[in-house]
Design an enzyme around this catalytic site. Structure first.
Site, PDB file in Angstrom:
ATOM      1  N   GLY A 105       0.844  -1.206   0.000  1.00 18.37           N
ATOM      2  CA  GLY A 105       0.000   0.000   0.000  1.00 18.37           C
ATOM      3  C   GLY A 105       0.867   1.240   0.000  1.00 18.37           C
ATOM      4  O   GLY A 105       0.585   2.220   0.691  1.00 18.37           O
ATOM      5  N   ARG A 115      -0.001   5.519  -2.045  1.00 19.25           N
ATOM      6  CA  ARG A 115      -0.710   6.720  -1.562  1.00 19.25           C
ATOM      7  C   ARG A 115      -0.582   6.813  -0.049  1.00 19.25           C
ATOM      8  O   ARG A 115      -0.190   5.850   0.613  1.00 19.25           O
ATOM      9  CB  ARG A 115      -2.204   6.648  -1.908  1.00 19.25           C
ATOM     10  CG  ARG A 115      -2.492   6.667  -3.376  1.00 19.25           C
ATOM     11  CD  ARG A 115      -3.981   6.718  -3.672  1.00 19.25           C
ATOM     12  NE  ARG A 115      -4.654   5.457  -3.469  1.00 19.25           N
ATOM     13  CZ  ARG A 115      -5.663   5.263  -2.618  1.00 19.25           C
ATOM     14  NH1 ARG A 115      -6.120   6.262  -1.882  1.00 19.25           N
ATOM     15  NH2 ARG A 115      -6.231   4.080  -2.501  1.00 19.25           N
ATOM     16  N   TYR A 152     -12.561  -3.528  11.487  1.00 17.87           N
ATOM     17  CA  TYR A 152     -11.261  -2.842  11.391  1.00 17.87           C
ATOM     18  C   TYR A 152     -10.488  -2.956  12.712  1.00 17.87           C
ATOM     19  O   TYR A 152      -9.294  -3.246  12.723  1.00 17.87           O
ATOM     20  CB  TYR A 152     -11.538  -1.386  11.025  1.00 17.87           C
ATOM     21  CG  TYR A 152     -10.338  -0.527  10.741  1.00 17.87           C
ATOM     22  CD1 TYR A 152      -9.706  -0.558   9.499  1.00 17.87           C
ATOM     23  CD2 TYR A 152      -9.853   0.368  11.701  1.00 17.87           C
ATOM     24  CE1 TYR A 152      -8.621   0.267   9.233  1.00 17.87           C
ATOM     25  CE2 TYR A 152      -8.774   1.187  11.443  1.00 17.87           C
ATOM     26  CZ  TYR A 152      -8.157   1.138  10.198  1.00 17.87           C
ATOM     27  OH  TYR A 152      -7.076   1.953   9.944  1.00 17.87           O
ATOM     28  N   ALA A 161     -10.821  -5.240  15.001  1.00 21.21           N
ATOM     29  CA  ALA A 161     -10.406  -6.631  15.208  1.00 21.21           C
ATOM     30  C   ALA A 161      -9.164  -6.940  14.371  1.00 21.21           C
ATOM     31  O   ALA A 161      -8.221  -7.576  14.859  1.00 21.21           O
ATOM     32  CB  ALA A 161     -11.542  -7.584  14.825  1.00 21.21           C
ATOM     33  N   LYS A 199      -6.926  -4.773  13.278  1.00 20.84           N
ATOM     34  CA  LYS A 199      -5.778  -4.006  13.774  1.00 20.84           C
ATOM     35  C   LYS A 199      -5.286  -4.538  15.124  1.00 20.84           C
ATOM     36  O   LYS A 199      -4.087  -4.529  15.402  1.00 20.84           O
ATOM     37  CB  LYS A 199      -6.130  -2.512  13.867  1.00 20.84           C
ATOM     38  CG  LYS A 199      -6.408  -1.849  12.513  1.00 20.84           C
ATOM     39  CD  LYS A 199      -5.214  -1.936  11.579  1.00 20.84           C
ATOM     40  CE  LYS A 199      -5.388  -1.114  10.312  1.00 20.84           C
ATOM     41  NZ  LYS A 199      -4.260  -1.258   9.385  1.00 20.84           N
TER      42      LYS A 199
END
Ligand code: NAP
Length: 243
Positions: free
Chosen positions: A11, A14, A154, A156, A158
């Site tokens: 990723g 950006r 999200y 969970a 992270k």
């Protein structure tokens, strides 16, 4: 192709990943970025990396697809021969209140934000073990530590990344591989540009501003390069959101 030190940033086209790629390029790393679909952004980032006097290249693959990951990591390793720094950064949100959250939203976020780290790290760690050197930085979130309304999927994922970070740090320390995480708060990127109630959040941040991608990138570079006796840690980069 010869490279003295290589960083791989998932990723990395950006936002936070891009800023981390540029920060590592400034520190002298050749940098391979990965991205999902936005080729224009990825090419622009590669140009900015190269302008810093190092090698840069973009690989398009979906980090949540284990076959694509294995194929692409193998070709990166074949081409460059080494990976010194891995930043597991690719991530998405699919927010909804738990009661409305369908399996699709749950699975997309767990696959992209958590399973991806398992897929990408596995072949990279095999190489780092042979090198007897490596630094891995996982981009988690303050939400993975404290939870958040509308982000059960999200949070969970992270939180899972935090457990992953600490376990790998314990397993790999003896091989001179350090594993840490950054936990950003509210950072101004495409991911947060449509955030509702942004003004309300600002009141909760001690520094009274949203973070910039570069703020997180400097923490990633610190953990990758300068934090030579730091492993298994989660560095919150949130402007004093939660103290
Ligand atoms: P962003 O601006 O939306 O950028 C996301 C990056 O991930 C892009 O390069 C995108 O590639 C890539 N990506 C998305 N899905 C992918 C997939 N399946 N395979 C490969 N690449 C994929 O996001 P950001 O705000 O910089 O966030 C970066 C990381 O920081 C994420 O893990 C996020 O959860 C975390 N984080 C962000 C914040 C924040 O406030 N922004 C706070 C805490 C944590 P394309 O360009 O091709 O789409």
């Amino acid at each position: 192709m010869t490279t003295e030190k290589l960083a791989l940033v998932t990723g990395g086209s950006r936002g936070i990943g891009k800023a981390a790629a540029l920060e590592l390029a400034k520190a002298g790393f050749d940098v391979v970025i990965n991205y999902a679909g936005n080729t224009e952004a990825a090419q622009k980032t590669v140009e900015e990396i190269k302008a810093l006097g190092v090698q840069g290249e973009a690989y398009k693959f979906d980090v949540s697809n284990v076959e694509e990951v294995n194929k692409n990591i193998a070709s990166i390793i074949e081409k460059y021969g080494r990976i010194d720094v891995l930043v597991n950064n690719a991530g998405i949100t699919r927010d909804d209140l738990f009661i409305r959250m369908d399996e699709d939203k749950w699975n997309q976020v767990i696959n992209t934000n958590l399973n991806s780290a398992f897929y990408v790290t596995k072949p990279v760690v095999k190489l780092m073990m042979k090198q007897r050197f490596g630094a891995i930085i996982n981009t988690t979130s303050v939400v993975g530590v404290y939870g958040n309304v509308g982000q059960a999927n999200y949070s969970a994922a992270k939180a899972g990344l935090i457990g992953f970070t600490k376990s790998l740090a314990k397993e790999l320390g003896s091989r001179n591989i350090r594993v840490n995480a950054v936990a950003p708060g509210f950072i101004a990127t495409d991911m947060t540009k449509d955030l509702a109630n942004a003004d309300e959040y600002l009141k909760l941040i001690s520094l009274r501003r949203m973070g910039e991608a570069a703020d997180v990138a400097r923490a990633i570079k610190f953990l990758a390069v300068d934090g030579t006796y730091i492993t298994g840690q989660v560095l919150e980069v949130d402007g004093g959101l939660i103290i």
